[in-house]
Design a protein around this motif. Structure first.
Motif, short mmCIF file in Angstrom:
data_model
loop_
_atom_site.label_atom_id
_atom_site.label_comp_id
_atom_site.label_asym_id
_atom_site.label_seq_id
_atom_site.Cartn_x
_atom_site.Cartn_y
_atom_site.Cartn_z
N UNK A 97 40.91 45.80 46.83
CA UNK A 97 39.97 44.53 47.22
C UNK A 97 39.70 43.85 46.02
N UNK A 98 39.39 44.53 44.84
CA UNK A 98 39.01 43.63 43.61
C UNK A 98 40.29 42.90 43.15
N UNK A 99 41.52 43.64 43.20
CA UNK A 99 42.64 42.73 42.92
C UNK A 99 43.04 41.56 43.76
N UNK A 100 42.67 41.66 45.12
CA UNK A 100 42.95 40.69 46.00
C UNK A 100 41.72 39.45 45.54
N UNK A 101 40.54 40.02 45.38
CA UNK A 101 39.47 39.01 45.02
C UNK A 101 39.93 38.04 43.68
N UNK A 102 40.71 38.82 42.70
CA UNK A 102 40.99 38.04 41.44
C UNK A 102 42.13 37.48 41.71
N UNK A 103 42.85 37.51 42.67
CA UNK A 103 44.18 36.51 43.28
C UNK A 103 45.38 37.16 42.67
N UNK A 104 45.53 38.32 42.43
CA UNK A 104 46.63 38.93 42.21
C UNK A 104 47.66 39.08 43.24
N UNK A 105 48.95 38.75 42.97
CA UNK A 105 50.06 38.79 44.15
C UNK A 105 50.38 40.30 44.20
N UNK A 106 50.53 40.98 43.14
CA UNK A 106 50.99 42.28 43.21
C UNK A 106 50.00 43.41 42.32
N UNK A 107 50.08 44.60 42.88
CA UNK A 107 49.44 45.67 42.22
C UNK A 107 50.41 46.94 41.98
N UNK A 108 50.74 47.51 40.81
CA UNK A 108 51.50 48.47 40.46
C UNK A 108 50.75 49.52 39.83
N UNK A 109 51.70 50.80 39.70
CA UNK A 109 51.21 51.82 38.98
C UNK A 109 52.44 52.99 38.82
N UNK A 110 51.97 53.66 37.87
CA UNK A 110 53.17 54.63 37.43
C UNK A 110 52.25 56.01 37.67
N UNK A 111 52.99 56.72 38.23
CA UNK A 111 52.53 58.28 38.45
C UNK A 111 53.69 59.38 38.23
N UNK A 112 53.30 60.68 38.11
CA UNK A 112 54.57 61.78 37.83
C UNK A 112 55.40 62.08 39.09
N UNK A 113 56.49 62.34 38.61
CA UNK A 113 57.61 62.63 39.62
C UNK A 113 57.47 64.11 39.94
N UNK A 114 56.63 65.01 39.26
CA UNK A 114 56.79 66.36 39.59
C UNK A 114 55.82 66.62 40.76
N UNK A 115 55.86 67.89 41.50
CA UNK A 115 55.28 68.26 42.61
C UNK A 115 53.76 68.05 42.35
N UNK A 116 53.16 68.27 41.25
CA UNK A 116 51.85 68.19 40.94
C UNK A 116 51.17 66.75 41.27
N UNK A 117 52.13 65.86 41.35
CA UNK A 117 51.50 64.52 41.66
C UNK A 117 52.10 63.93 43.03
N UNK A 118 52.64 65.00 43.87
CA UNK A 118 52.84 64.62 45.19
C UNK A 118 51.70 63.99 46.06
#
Length: 151
Positions: A97-118
């Motif tokens: 919601x905050x990203x939209x309020x700021x006018x961002x067109x895109x929101x991204x992230x990095x997370x782990x590929x291992x099972x713990x991050x499933x």
């Protein structure tokens, strides 16, 4: 649940960030850890939120501005005592919601590929995030997955 901007000075938040970093160390090789410590989170282009129920810290999350139209989710963590209670969903929706309020067109992230991050990957997918190529300064890494959502 009250979600508020946090200045990262309280002991509860410091403990949760330490728990977050320790979790990363347990599940990721050092070269693949992209989690930020307290000092790194205190940058002007990062907004950090904590979620509370009275004096009980439930979780945290942050939004890093990569540029005027692109934000990155950082430091999403639910306190161990409150896992699977909806804390992460509420924090993620708040950040979107905050990203939209700021006018961002895109929101991204990095997370782990291992099972713990499933569970994290499942959460992000449920909110419409799709897998993508590395963004910003990230590089291909078999221990990382990258996700993005057009806003």
């Amino acid at each position: 649940m009250e979600i508020k901007i946090d200045d990262l000075t309280g002991p509860e938040v410091a403990q949760l960030i330490m728990e977050h970093l320790q979790g990363m160390k347990l599940n990721s090789p050092p070269e693949s850890i992209h989690a930020l410590n307290l000092e790194q989170l205190r940058q002007p282009n990062i907004t950090f939120w904590s979620a509370w129920n009275g004096k009980d810290l439930l979780g945290c999350g942050a939004l890093k501005e990569l540029d005027a139209k692109h934000g990155e989710i950082k430091s999403m963590r639910t306190s161990s005592a409150h896992l699977r209670t909806g804390v992460a969903k509420r924090l993620l929706q708040h950040i979107i919601d905050v990203a939209k309020e700021r006018g961002y067109a895109r929101l991204s992230l990095e997370t782990g590929s291992m099972d713990a991050f499933a569970p994290a990957r499942k959460l992000y997918t449920s909110f419409g995030f799709d897998y993508c190529e590395p963004f910003s300064d990230y590089i291909e890494d078999p221990n990382s997955v990258f996700m993005t959502k057009e806003l």
